[in-house]
Scaffold this motif. Structure first.
Motif, PDB file in Angstrom:
ATOM      1  N   ILE A   7       5.001  11.376   5.251  1.00 59.12           N
ATOM      2  CA  ILE A   7       5.356  10.228   4.410  1.00 59.12           C
ATOM      3  C   ILE A   7       6.011  10.696   3.115  1.00 59.12           C
ATOM      4  N   SER A   8       5.390  11.672   2.440  1.00 62.59           N
ATOM      5  CA  SER A   8       5.916  12.149   1.165  1.00 62.59           C
ATOM      6  C   SER A   8       7.318  12.726   1.322  1.00 62.59           C
ATOM      7  N   ALA A  10      11.519  -2.680   4.522  1.00 62.05           N
ATOM      8  CA  ALA A  10      11.339  -1.304   4.056  1.00 62.05           C
ATOM      9  C   ALA A  10      10.328  -1.248   2.912  1.00 62.05           C
ATOM     10  N   MET A  11      10.389  -2.236   2.010  1.00 63.63           N
ATOM     11  CA  MET A  11       9.406  -2.287   0.918  1.00 63.63           C
ATOM     12  C   MET A  11       7.995  -2.437   1.466  1.00 63.63           C
ATOM     13  N   GLY A  12       7.837  -3.293   2.475  1.00 64.06           N
ATOM     14  CA  GLY A  12       6.530  -3.473   3.088  1.00 64.06           C
ATOM     15  C   GLY A  12       6.026  -2.202   3.735  1.00 64.06           C
ATOM     16  N   VAL A  13       6.925  -1.487   4.405  1.00 67.92           N
ATOM     17  CA  VAL A  13       6.545  -0.226   5.056  1.00 67.92           C
ATOM     18  C   VAL A  13       6.124   0.797   4.013  1.00 67.92           C
ATOM     19  N   VAL A  14       6.885   0.885   2.904  1.00 66.25           N
ATOM     20  CA  VAL A  14       6.532   1.823   1.833  1.00 66.25           C
ATOM     21  C   VAL A  14       5.158   1.486   1.262  1.00 66.25           C
ATOM     22  N   ALA A  15       4.871   0.196   1.067  1.00 71.26           N
ATOM     23  CA  ALA A  15       3.565  -0.216   0.544  1.00 71.26           C
ATOM     24  C   ALA A  15       2.443   0.218   1.485  1.00 71.26           C
ATOM     25  N   ILE A  16       2.656   0.007   2.782  1.00 73.61           N
ATOM     26  CA  ILE A  16       1.641   0.400   3.771  1.00 73.61           C
ATOM     27  C   ILE A  16       1.480   1.912   3.787  1.00 73.61           C
ATOM     28  N   PHE A  17       2.608   2.635   3.734  1.00 71.58           N
ATOM     29  CA  PHE A  17       2.550   4.098   3.746  1.00 71.58           C
ATOM     30  C   PHE A  17       1.770   4.634   2.543  1.00 71.58           C
ATOM     31  N   LEU A  18       2.008   4.042   1.371  1.00 73.93           N
ATOM     32  CA  LEU A  18       1.312   4.522   0.182  1.00 73.93           C
ATOM     33  C   LEU A  18      -0.188   4.236   0.273  1.00 73.93           C
ATOM     34  N   LEU A  19      -0.549   3.093   0.848  1.00 75.38           N
ATOM     35  CA  LEU A  19      -1.970   2.808   1.056  1.00 75.38           C
ATOM     36  C   LEU A  19      -2.581   3.789   2.049  1.00 75.38           C
ATOM     37  N   ALA A  51      -8.715   7.776  -8.257  1.00 69.40           N
ATOM     38  CA  ALA A  51      -7.351   7.943  -8.769  1.00 69.40           C
ATOM     39  C   ALA A  51      -6.327   7.775  -7.653  1.00 69.40           C
ATOM     40  N   GLY A  52      -6.583   8.416  -6.507  1.00 64.90           N
ATOM     41  CA  GLY A  52      -5.650   8.307  -5.384  1.00 64.90           C
ATOM     42  C   GLY A  52      -5.546   6.882  -4.862  1.00 64.90           C
ATOM     43  N   LEU A  53      -6.706   6.244  -4.671  1.00 61.20           N
ATOM     44  CA  LEU A  53      -6.699   4.861  -4.188  1.00 61.20           C
ATOM     45  C   LEU A  53      -6.057   3.924  -5.203  1.00 61.20           C
ATOM     46  N   ALA A  54      -6.324   4.136  -6.501  1.00 61.79           N
ATOM     47  CA  ALA A  54      -5.768   3.268  -7.534  1.00 61.79           C
ATOM     48  C   ALA A  54      -4.242   3.335  -7.553  1.00 61.79           C
ATOM     49  N   LEU A  55      -3.692   4.536  -7.417  1.00 59.51           N
ATOM     50  CA  LEU A  55      -2.231   4.676  -7.394  1.00 59.51           C
ATOM     51  C   LEU A  55      -1.636   3.973  -6.184  1.00 59.51           C
ATOM     52  N   GLY A  56      -2.248   4.187  -5.026  1.00 63.35           N
ATOM     53  CA  GLY A  56      -1.745   3.550  -3.805  1.00 63.35           C
ATOM     54  C   GLY A  56      -1.841   2.041  -3.862  1.00 63.35           C
ATOM     55  N   ILE A  57      -2.964   1.521  -4.345  1.00 64.07           N
ATOM     56  CA  ILE A  57      -3.148   0.072  -4.422  1.00 64.07           C
ATOM     57  C   ILE A  57      -2.233  -0.535  -5.487  1.00 64.07           C
ATOM     58  N   THR A  58      -2.050   0.177  -6.607  1.00 64.58           N
ATOM     59  CA  THR A  58      -1.143  -0.314  -7.646  1.00 64.58           C
ATOM     60  C   THR A  58       0.260  -0.522  -7.093  1.00 64.58           C
ATOM     61  N   CYS A  59       0.758   0.484  -6.383  1.00 66.21           N
ATOM     62  CA  CYS A  59       2.097   0.375  -5.795  1.00 66.21           C
ATOM     63  C   CYS A  59       2.155  -0.773  -4.792  1.00 66.21           C
ATOM     64  N   SER A  60       1.090  -0.942  -4.014  1.00 64.16           N
ATOM     65  CA  SER A  60       1.093  -2.011  -3.008  1.00 64.16           C
ATOM     66  C   SER A  60       1.078  -3.388  -3.669  1.00 64.16           C
ATOM     67  N   ILE A  61       0.350  -3.529  -4.776  1.00 66.12           N
ATOM     68  CA  ILE A  61       0.328  -4.813  -5.489  1.00 66.12           C
ATOM     69  C   ILE A  61       1.712  -5.132  -6.047  1.00 66.12           C
ATOM     70  N   VAL A  62       2.345  -4.130  -6.662  1.00 58.37           N
ATOM     71  CA  VAL A  62       3.687  -4.335  -7.220  1.00 58.37           C
ATOM     72  C   VAL A  62       4.664  -4.722  -6.116  1.00 58.37           C
ATOM     73  N   LEU A  63       4.606  -4.011  -4.998  1.00 57.69           N
ATOM     74  CA  LEU A  63       5.516  -4.315  -3.894  1.00 57.69           C
ATOM     75  C   LEU A  63       5.204  -5.671  -3.268  1.00 57.69           C
ATOM     76  N   PHE A  64       3.932  -6.034  -3.217  1.00 57.49           N
ATOM     77  CA  PHE A  64       3.572  -7.359  -2.706  1.00 57.49           C
ATOM     78  C   PHE A  64       4.184  -8.454  -3.567  1.00 57.49           C
ATOM     79  N   LEU A  65       4.059  -8.317  -4.891  1.00 56.99           N
ATOM     80  CA  LEU A  65       4.630  -9.316  -5.793  1.00 56.99           C
ATOM     81  C   LEU A  65       6.148  -9.379  -5.655  1.00 56.99           C
ATOM     82  N   LEU A  66       6.773  -8.215  -5.503  1.00 60.68           N
ATOM     83  CA  LEU A  66       8.231  -8.165  -5.359  1.00 60.68           C
ATOM     84  C   LEU A  66       8.662  -8.817  -4.049  1.00 60.68           C
ATOM     85  N   ILE A  67       7.967  -8.496  -2.962  1.00 58.22           N
ATOM     86  CA  ILE A  67       8.296  -9.071  -1.657  1.00 58.22           C
ATOM     87  C   ILE A  67       8.051 -10.582  -1.665  1.00 58.22           C
TER      88      ILE A  67
END
Length: 791
Positions: A435-436, A287-296, A25-41
């Motif tokens: 981070i939080s 900043a979006m990239g940093v947030v994605a890395i932080f969430l991962l 669950a934790g990894l899925a949430l972090g990876i989901t956010c990173s995928i969304v941010l990757f697509l946005l970036i």
């Protein structure tokens, strides 16, 4: 061997299903956010990089001094492109685009006239546009070199002509200019700063544009250069000072600078506008990239914490394997395979979650992002995430597990504290909550600034006011007749004719002189009538309002202009001010009001009458039947302008659009801060569950000896309170520093009070206590007999 690793990994995952669920669950949430941010970036960094000659395309931009402040624009005078062709070396081609923001498009369909009010997507240019930018021709030809020719997009062609062939069809713009469709082009992609659906030949308006001369600059009149192969932009920039001096005069050359802006920077340089009306700074993308890395990283920390916490449970397994001859590298591969399998499960779930998230995100951001499994870059990103997260999450726990002494492991002499992960887990929890809390404090500051935007007094009234664009601007009798009729409507409070409301995205600036004050200065100008001050509740601090006559007989200025001249408002009254070849006295001074967004400081502003310049009618509505009143307004407006379509906007909604980007950023950051908190709380829940299992007998003994539920809960919560507080010591100042830098983008901003930072730590503590408290209460209220029966 690989099959054996996978089989054993599956068995261990099944054996520790609760921890597996938390990890996935934790990894899925972090990876989901990173995928969304990757697509946005990926989308935001792809603007106009698909043009074949993009590396040689540049835009001429200008900066100039405006009363000591720098103004920047991508607009150029209409005669500039031809002068560039004649004066510069190293330039292969020159393109001029004159954008048109709105207009009425009408077509004939089976003898009936169809009208379309278009807000954007139109421009005047020439055939060189298609040499600069890749835009596929679907039919006809790219002919824009003769007057009254047009090329239309597929989307608009279908809207105007249904399924008929548009080639040779006639299009009328603003009931004035008629164009013949010579070509149909493909619809523009989403990642372009040139979102044009209708391109019209510049030759149609060339004479009127050139007549405006070098002193008139519109932000939508832009010049693009294609440099010759091998030409460096610096060589063109070096020629610019002499070019400015030659055509703008020696005095202007001291305060004006022109240079070349690369095509790839147009979407990311927030100093300048573009035809897409959207820019995003590179720092925001970083900043979006940093947030994605932080969430991962936050998700990986959960995995490491839980794995090291349960390491003691697997110590005997390690001891037996080592006694039976297993090498450390074999054990490392075994535990890394477990991590990889869990990460793969999380990744598969994340792809589905990301697609679901994008459904709502696309509506919110007005984009069309989606998971395209045919996209190589997405596969490479997901592969990188899988490998990276598996290694980051699995390497340390794997080395820790395989490093156990087999003798101690088999004798059960390893403790959780001595297993090597005790202090690391606490350090990781601190980093996780840094981070939080950083994201929480950042979100609170963003929301405070948005509230500041909405609540700050702008110096004028904006509620219950609609603005309606006027047509046939040279016919002043229609304007005044409409105003008189609207004033008689029972639902209308006041009516004013003007160029723009007090605050607008469209501003005009010119220079002026005042008797008794040396030098030229700049001022914004607003064309108004005598009702303007009362309708918008602008406050006079000196002098009087306009006379009820239609001609200009004096100027009204704001306090900022008097401060610029270093005279009091009272001293300014009666002095002659010269502007636009008119010399008239200053008759009034009003309190300062914001003419643009709060990103800019209030500037000197001059109000005066000019009926031919009135292009807007502002209407203040009474409370009550607003919808019915607007219908009555439409009826009167349409009677005056039967050949045009009626439209209106509420002033407060227009002003809110100034901060649409900041609003969206605050919502996005709030979502990602929430994800970071959820991931952190999942980790806390897992750790507290492990602690409860470890301390089961200790809790039983304490309860037998009389310990209360609150005392037992304190055992669990005390340590995490300390860790969260330590995290805040780092997160608070860091968030304050970063967000203060962001707030510097606005001339007017909310102060960073201590309550903002207190909100951050209290939010984290409350959520942590809720997470810890639930599991702590279960442990504290359990029957001690079950814990002690085996002693």
């Amino acid at each position: 061997m690989i099959r054996n690793y996978i089989t054993i990994a599956y068995r261990n995952i099944k054996r520790n299903v609760n921890y597996t669920i938390i990890n996935v669950a934790g990894l899925a949430l972090g990876i989901t956010c990173s995928i969304v941010l990757f697509l946005l970036i990926a989308f935001l960094t792809s603007f106009d990089n698909y043009h074949a000659k993009s590396d040689r395309i540049y835009r001429i931009v200008t900066s100039s001094d405006n009363n000591g402040r720098q103004d920047n624009t991508g607009g150029v005078p209409s005669p500039l492109p031809e002068a560039v062709r004649n004066d510069f070396t190293g330039v292969e081609s020159v393109l001029f685009i004159s954008g048109k923001h709105s207009g009425l498009v009408s077509v004939e369909d089976n003898g009936k006239r169809k009208m379309f009010e278009e807000g954007e997507g139109m421009a005047y240019t020439d055939s060189m546009f298609f040499y600069f930018f890749n835009r596929k021709l679907l039919s006809g030809h790219f002919s824009l070199d003769k007057p009254n020719e047009a090329v239309i997009s597929t989307k608009w062609a279908k809207r105007y002509f249904n399924d008929e062939d548009p080639i040779g069809k006639s299009i009328t713009l603003d009931n004035d200019q008629q164009f013949i469709v010579t070509g149909v082009m493909a619809d523009y992609p989403a990642n372009t700063n040139f979102p044009f659906d209708l391109l019209m030949s510049f030759e149609t308006i060339k004479k009127s544009k050139l007549d405006e001369g070098w002193g008139s600059v519109w932000s939508d009149d832009q010049c693009y250069l294609m440099l010759s192969p091998g030409t460096k932009p610096e060589s063109i920039n070096d020629q610019m000072p002499a070019f400015v001096k030659k055509y703008n005069g020696e005095e202007n050359s001291r305060t004006m600078k022109r240079w070349l802006q690369p095509l790839k920077d147009i979407h990311h340089d927030t100093r300048f506008s573009n035809y897409s009306q959207h820019t995003i700074g590179k720092e925001s993308i970083y900043a979006m990239g940093v947030v994605a890395i932080f969430l991962l990283i936050t998700a990986c920390i959960n995995f490491i914490n839980l794995t090291t916490a349960v390491a003691v449970r697997r110590s005997k397994e390690v001891g037996i394997r080592k006694v039976l001859g297993s090498q450390q590298w074999q054990l490392l591969l075994q535990y890394l395979s477990e991590t990889s399998l869990i990460t793969l499960m999380a990744l598969i779930i994340s792809v589905g979650l990301a697609e679901l998230a994008l459904i709502n995100l696309n509506v919110f951001l007005e984009m069309d992002l989606h998971i395209d499994l045919h996209e190589t870059s997405l596969w490479l990103f997901m592969l990188s995430v899988w490998i990276g997260v598996s290694l980051i999450s699995g390497l340390y726990p794997a080395f820790l597990l395989t490093g156990f002494n087999p003798v101690q492991a088999l004798k059960n002499k390893l403790s959780n504290r001595g297993s090597g992960g005790f202090f690391l887990r606490r350090g990781l929890v601190v980093f996780q909550f840094i981070i939080s809390q950083f994201l929480i404090v950042g979100t609170v500051i963003l929301l405070k600034q948005m509230d500041y935007f909405n609540s700050k007094d702008l110096g004028f009234a904006k509620e219950a006011i609609i603005t309606v664009p006027l047509q046939e601007l040279n016919k002043t009798d229609k304007k005044f007749r409409l105003k008189e009729q609207l004033n008689n409507l029972p639902g209308v409070d006041q009516v004013s004719l003007c160029s723009t409301p007090p605050s607008s995205g469209s501003i005009s600036i010119t220079d002026f002189e005042v008797d008794g004050v040396a030098g030229n200065h700049n001022t914004q100008i607003k064309l108004t009538d005598q009702a303007y001050l009362d309708l918008f509740e602008l406050k006079l601090v000196a002098g009087r309002s306009f006379d009820p006559v239609d001609t200009t007989n004096g100027w009204i200025v704001n306090e900022r202009l008097s401060k610029l001249l270093e005279v009091t408002p009272e001293e300014l009254i009666g002095r002659n001010l010269t502007m636009w070849d008119r010399t008239l006295p200053v008759i009034g001074v009003v309190s300062d009001f914001h003419t643009t967004s709060l990103a800019r400081e209030i500037e000197p502003t001059t109000l005066f009458k000019d009926p031919e310049g009135y292009r807007t009618i502002a209407i203040k509505l009474k409370e009550g039947q607003v919808n019915q009143t607007i219908k009555s307004i439409e009826s009167l407006w349409s009677a005056q302008y039967p050949d045009f379509l009626f439209s209106y906007t509420f002033l407060d909604e227009d002003i809110a659009q100034f901060y649409d980007g900041a609003r969206k950023m605050s919502v996005l950051l709030a979502v990602f801060a929430s994800m970071a908190i959820v991931i952190g709380c999942l980790g806390l829940y897992g750790l507290i569950s492990f602690m409860a299992a470890q301390k089961e007998k200790e809790i039983g003994i304490r309860k037998v000896l009389g310990a209360s539920v609150s005392q037992i809960m304190l055992i669990f919560s005390r340590e995490f309170t300390v860790l969260i507080t330590i995290a805040f010591v780092f997160a608070g100042p860091l968030a304050g520093l970063v967000m203060n830098k962001w707030l510097e983008n606005f001339a007017y901003r909310t102060p960073l009070g201590w309550t903002i930072f207190l909100t951050g730590i209290l939010t984290t503590l409350v959520l942590a206590f809720v997470t810890v408290g639930y599991r702590s209460i279960r442990a504290a209220t359990s029957n001690p007999v079950h814990a002690l029966r085996n002693e």
